[in-house]
Structures are given as C-alpha cells and as structure tokens.
Write an enzyme that holds these catalytic residues in place. Structure first.
Site, PDB file in Angstrom:
ATOM      1  N   THR A 153     -53.960  22.070 -46.235  1.00  0.00           N
ATOM      2  CA  THR A 153     -53.298  22.669 -47.396  1.00  0.00           C
ATOM      3  C   THR A 153     -52.163  23.607 -46.985  1.00  0.00           C
ATOM      4  O   THR A 153     -52.177  24.229 -45.926  1.00  0.00           O
ATOM      5  CB  THR A 153     -54.311  23.450 -48.244  1.00  0.00           C
ATOM      6  OG1 THR A 153     -55.015  24.374 -47.407  1.00  0.00           O
ATOM      7  CG2 THR A 153     -55.316  22.508 -48.873  1.00  0.00           C
ATOM      8  N   GLY A 192     -59.304  27.998 -42.921  1.00  0.00           N
ATOM      9  CA  GLY A 192     -60.502  28.695 -42.455  1.00  0.00           C
ATOM     10  C   GLY A 192     -60.550  28.763 -40.938  1.00  0.00           C
ATOM     11  O   GLY A 192     -60.359  27.760 -40.257  1.00  0.00           O
ATOM     12  N   GLU A 447     -61.438  20.637 -51.138  1.00  0.00           N
ATOM     13  CA  GLU A 447     -61.628  19.189 -50.975  1.00  0.00           C
ATOM     14  C   GLU A 447     -61.109  18.445 -52.205  1.00  0.00           C
ATOM     15  O   GLU A 447     -61.593  17.378 -52.565  1.00  0.00           O
ATOM     16  CB  GLU A 447     -63.110  18.855 -50.757  1.00  0.00           C
ATOM     17  CG  GLU A 447     -63.684  19.373 -49.460  1.00  0.00           C
ATOM     18  CD  GLU A 447     -63.308  18.528 -48.256  1.00  0.00           C
ATOM     19  OE1 GLU A 447     -62.964  17.341 -48.435  1.00  0.00           O
ATOM     20  OE2 GLU A 447     -63.353  19.051 -47.133  1.00  0.00           O
TER      21      GLU A 447
END
Length: 699
Positions: A153, A192, A447
C-alpha cells in the site's frame, strides 16, 4: 415509619453460572472436538493455551495500562521465542499456536505475521526455487539475519494494486533495478514492521523495462544494514505513530530515492526479466494472484475466533448479572439478564452467526489448500485441466473476497453488540471488548477494503450468471441457481407452500428461501449491467453503473453461502450434536431473513404472514438456545487466560475478579499534578483590587 419490604437477595455469581451448566442438551466436549476438528487438535490447543498462560512473557492482563513504547517493546520481546518455535515445531502446531495468539494478543500476531505471513509468504508465492533457496540461506524463515515487511500500500493507493506509483526500472548496463518513489503519494504507507523492525521489504512496484511498463511486480529491497541497522542509501523511513488499535505493530512509511538492487531481487516465479532486458510473461497470468487469497481466507477464521471470545464474555456475564425483576418485598433475587427475551434476542442470533463462520471457515480453508495444491502441480500447462484450475481460482478468489468482507463486518458488529450488552462495564478497558473492537476494526480495510472486495465478488456473480445463460456450467458455490432460476432466465416459482412455523423455518425451506433471494439479487445486478451496456457504456463502466446492485447481490450470495455451508456441516456432524446445531443453523437463516424481510417479499418466496411466523420462530429458537447458551460458549474451549476478561470467567466470579484487577493495576498514589493544577484551582480567591471612588457615585 415501618416497612414490610426486605432487602433483595445479594447476587451469587458462582451459583448462577453453575445453574447454567446443570443440564446441557448436548455433549459439550464432543462439540468442542467437532469445532476443532478432532480431540487431538483440542488437546494440542489446550497445551498451547497453558504454555502461554504460565509464561511471564505472555502476561496480557495489564495491556490496557501500557504506553505505546511499552506495548511495542513487550511485543518485540516475544519475537525471538516465537521465531524459534516456528522453525523447530511442526507446521500444524505453529498454525494452531498463531490462531490462539491472534485472539490473545492480536497486535503481536500482526507484528509476527508481517514477517512470516506477508514477507515470507511473498517469497513462497513469487520466488523461483533458486531465489527461495537464496533467501532461505539469508535467514528469511528463521529471522536470523533478515526481518521482513510487506510494501504494497501507498499513501495514495490501497486496493488498486495495479495503480501503484512506485517504480522499478531496469538498468541493463549494470544489471540492476532502480526502485523509486516518484511522488509523495507513492510513499509506501501502513507498512507493518517498517518503523523499527524490518531489514528487508517485499516491495510492489511497476516493472519498467526499456521504457515500457509491465505492471506491478514484487521486488526484495534491503532497508537497513543488518549489522548497524542504519538505513540504506536512498531509503527514508518514518513512524506512523498511534493508531486506532494494534499498537504492538510498528507501522511506518517508506520512500525510495533511486535505490539500486540486483536484477535477481525481482521475484521471478511468474514474470521473468533476462539480463538483456527480455520480459517473459507467464502463460497463465492469473496464477500470480493465488497467494493473495490466503490473507482473505485466514480472516474468515479470524472472524470466527474473535467472535467466540466476545460471545463467551457477553454470555457468561449475562448469566450471572442480575438486574430488575425480583420481588423486593419478598427479598427475591433479581432476574438474570439472559432470562430477558430481549437479551436473548440481542445475543443468541450472534451465537448462530458465529457458528456459521466457524463451519464456513473450515470449508473455505480446506478448499483453498486444495486449490494451492492444484496450482503447485499445474506448472505452466495450458490444457483442460489448467482451465478447470483457473476456474476454481476465480471462484475461490470471488468467494473469499465476499466472505472476508461480510465475516469481518459481522465479527466487528458482534464485538460491539457484546460490548454494549455489558452495560456500563463494557466501557472499561479491563473487561476485554473495547480494545477488541479497536484491534479488530482494521480487518474491514486491510487485505482489501470491504466494499471494494464485495464489488469484486458482485462482478464475478454477474459474469458467471451471464456465462451460465450461454450454457457454461455453474461453479459449486453457485449451484443453488440451478433450482432458483427458471429455464427462461427468470426467477423460479419456488414460494414457501406451508404456513406453520415448522414449514416456514425448516432448514431445507430456509436454504431454498435464501437461494431464491440470492438468485433474485444476482438477476437484478445482471439487468442493471445490461442496462448500462444498452446506454452505450463500456463493459467496465456498465459494471460501475450496476455497482449498487452488485454490492447487494454479493451480500445476499454470501449469506446464502454461509447458510449452505453451515447446513452441510450439520449433516456431517455427530448425531448427538445435530439437534442443537440444526437449531442454530435455523436461527441463523431465519434471523437473517427477518433482518432482510423485504428481499423475501420481493422475490415472492415468503408472504407477509409467513414473515411474521418466521419472527415468532426466531423468538422461540432464542428461548430454546438460551438453555444451552453457557454450554455453547464452554464448547468454544477458551481458557480464562485467553478470554482475558473478569466478566467472562468460567467460574462466574466476575465482581471479585473485576475489583481485584482494577485495584491492582491502579493503586492509590499521589496525584502528580495536584500542586501545579488542583491546589491553585481550590485556593484561588475572588477578591479584586478596588479602584478609586468616583464622584458620580456620591450624588
């Protein structure tokens, strides 16, 4: 003045919950085995839960009091131990351990899963055998030398992976790719592990060779020096800081400024780029997307697991909490919350939804694993067998998209409804559901944003219905259309023939009812799509024109799929479990139908009076399932450690443990801002300096 009234009897939570377990209508342990998939799995789960509970490293009761820095440090302290276990224990044990940890400490599960699930998963799905061997030797599995993150992303792009702006341009002169963030919106965002942890990143970027763009591919880019942990040249990283939930994971942003990597660091299992700059595309481009389904499939299971915990807390508390209803003059105990019909209606349909997710997750996971095996065996073949695998891939992709969306939405609602059912105590961080809501909310957008995924599912439904009209066979997940759609392409006349509660609410009737409603919704979406084409719109624009009806079709289809999978599991279940599971399946189908009653009236399956009969059945089913409510949560088999809420304790001793937890974590101590803020507030005066007397006042 005298009174004949007496004080109401004080509550005895332990005896209250013991009453609930006195006469279950089914063998509780056998249901646990059925949910888990066998006694061996149950015993393994119990062993792992005990190990976690006894390990000081896994203390979770004080999580609400930790700062952001403490939360992240606590999570990082667990990484090494889990990494060693993940590489030394059987895969099945590791997967079960992680499924439990995802409930116990979802933020840590995310931090750990970023490396093993996303980064390593990208290698598994996209690397050639030689590349895989190279990265394994570097420590990609064991985290000995590499910690990975997943760079998909961007600040300006999420669900539209094809529109990512980061570029990877081949420099044939030196056999390297140049990875670059050309704009601010190309900054990798929500990554992350990037802020503090990761040394390498699986970066999704546009492949550019000799000036031509070949679409989004995957590249491994080193972020930090593995010895000094200094950022590599051209790599800039920042911390995204405080989030709504899951503070254990250090989400960050990454910008690349002409970062060079070897050509071999592009993962080339599917698309290949030679030394001379030749781009070799795979014969079956769809195969590259098989690995992306895994995250969606896993979130169906996550939704079921988290919902089980929320319902355990709310149901046990409702069975010991007493409020109103008792005869004060007689000194009688107040009424249990679970005995109020409205509270049953509030919680028990959620119980049915949870069981639907449990059994659907089992089937969709098995189907996904079978599909991955077929894809692995397929190689680069292009024959009838390959066509069948591609059809299965498309079906699984669409089904998992719809299920991921609606199961995560469903679970988030279950958490919040359970939290609200706790009354004022639900607002406390120590009772377990406020943080659960914050932690789980991300499932609805990562997701793939749920609305976008639902539209993908709806597009598949429209395309498949059009193919069926041309004579193509229906896939298994849409086989219900055979009976629901007539030979002329309209809705079959399959109205409910009976008026009794037994006829209206039978599982077979509900399956037919939902099949009819789903078929009607799909046919409406097809009509809207064709209307768009009739207006001269392109195919893609016609799909957008029909987006509202596609969204609705996917919703109705997913409810139908959940009910059919639930019913299939009931048929396969042990005889002693079938009565209670059948009633739960009926409650799921009937309550969902009542919630969408207009759809059933529109499709003509039920009449208005039959809907009223169905409403009566829902109330009856709730009152029957209420008798087994606590036993059903016992069958989920979460220990008090995993439940991690004083209100959801197995022994019912909710008030003592709640008081102990709150007082132990918040001991009395001096107020740090008393002298600086409170004392000046209390000691201020209203005296003001008097001005001179004015002559006008003397007149």
């Amino acid at each position: 003045m005298s009174s004949n009234s007496t004080m109401p009897a004080p509550p005895n939570p332990r005896s209250s919950i013991a009453e609930e377990r006195a006469n279950p209508s089914f063998p509780v342990r056998e249901l646990t085995y059925w949910i888990d998939g066998g006694h061996r799995v149950t015993e393994l789960k119990e062993r792992i839960m005990l190990e976690l509970e006894r390990d000081p490293l896994w203390r979770v009761s004080d999580h609400p009091n930790l700062s952001l820095a403490e939360t992240r440090e606590r999570a990082m302290s667990k990484i090494r131990r889990l990494a060693d276990l993940a590489t030394s224990r059987p895969l099945e044990e590791t997967m079960i351990r992680m499924s439990i940890i995802s409930v116990v400490d979802p933020g840590f599960w995310t931090r750990f899963g970023v490396h093993f699930g996303l980064f390593f998963g990208a290698l598994q799905g996209q690397a050639t055998p030689s590349q895989m061997a190279y990265w394994m030797d570097k420590g990609a599995l064991s985290m000995q030398g590499i910690t990975g993150c997943f760079g998909m992303t961007e600040l300006g792009h999420g669900s539209n992976v094809a529109g990512l702006e980061t570029t990877a341009t081949l420099d044939e002169k030196v056999d390297e790719f140049i990875v670059h963030s050309p704009t601010l919106t190309a900054t990798k965002w929500w990554i992350g592990g990037a802020a503090h942890t990761a040394t390498h990143c699986a970066v999704y970027a546009q492949l550019i060779v000799k000036g031509q763009c070949y679409g989004t591919k995957t590249f491994v880019v080193q972020l930090r020096d593995t010895k000094t942990f200094a950022l590599m040249p051209g790599v800039n990283i920042g911390d995204l800081g405080k989030k709504m939930g899951r503070d254990q994971i250090d989400n960050g942003w990454i910008r690349f400024t002409h970062v060079r990597i070897p050509r071999s660091h592009m993962l080339m299992k599917h698309t290949k780029v030679t030394r001379s700059g030749e781009v070799i595309e795979p014969p079956l481009a769809q195969l590259a997307y098989g690995a992306l389904i895994q995250g969606r499939v896993s979130m169906v299971s996550d939704s079921a697991n988290v919902a089980k915990r929320a319902l355990t807390i709310a149901t046990r508390y409702a069975s010991v909490r007493r409020q109103f209803g008792g005869s004060v003059s007689a000194g009688a105990a107040e009424t249990k919350l679970i005995d109020y019909p409205i509270h049953q209606y509030r919680l028990l349909p959620l119980m049915a939804q949870t069981f639907a997710m449990i059994f659907t997750a089992r089937e969709v996971t098995a189907n996904y694993e079978k599909l991955m095996g077929e894809l692995s065996d397929l190689g680069e073949a292009k024959d009838a067998a390959a066509d069948d695998v591609i059809k299965n891939l498309k079906e699984t992709h669409a089904t998992s998209a719809g299920l991921k969306a609606f199961c995560t939405w469903m679970c988030l609602n279950i958490i919040d409804q359970c939290r609200q059912s706790l009354g004022g105590h639900g607002y406390s961080a120590y009772t377990g559901l406020s943080q659960a809501y914050s932690d789980f909310a991300v499932h609805c957008t990562w997701e793939g944003d749920n609305t976008i995924l639902t539209l993908q599912c709806g597009r598949y439904l429209v395309a498949t219905a059009l193919d069926a009209r041309k004579g193509q066979p229906l896939p298994e997940n849409l086989s219900y259309l055979k009976g629901a759609v007539s030979a002329t392409g309209g809705l079959s006349d399959r109205a409910c023939k009976g008026d009794s509660a037994e006829q209206v609410s039978s599982l077979d009737t509900l399956k037919a009812a939902w099949s009819s409603v789903a078929a009607n919704a799909i046919l409406n979406a097809v009509r809207d799509f064709e209307a768009g084409l009739g207006k001269g719109l392109s195919k893609d624009d016609a799909y957008e024109f029909s987006s509202a009806s596609r969204l609705h079709a996917a919703r109705m289809h997913t409810y139908t799929y959940l009910l059919h999978r639930f019913a299939a599991q009931v048929d396969q279940s042990p005889t002693a479990l079938r009565p209670v599971l059948t009633l739960l399946a009926q409650l799921f189908g009937a309550h969902s139908a009542v919630q969408h009653s207009g759809e059933f009236l529109q499709s003509g399956f039920y009449t208005g009076p039959q809907i009223e009969t169905l409403k009566g059945f829902v109330s009856h089913a709730c009152s029957e399932i209420r008798k087994d409510a606590v036993s059903l949560t016992d069958a989920f088999n979460y220990t008090d450690y995993v439940v991690n809420s004083p209100l959801g304790r197995f022994d019912g001793d909710v008030y003592e443990k709640y008081f102990e937890l709150v007082t132990s974590l918040n001991p009395a101590k001096p107020v740090p801002y008393f002298d600086s803020l409170i004392r000046p507030l209390l000691e201020r005066t209203n005296e003001t300096e008097a001005g001179p007397e004015l002559e006008i006042d003397e007149e």
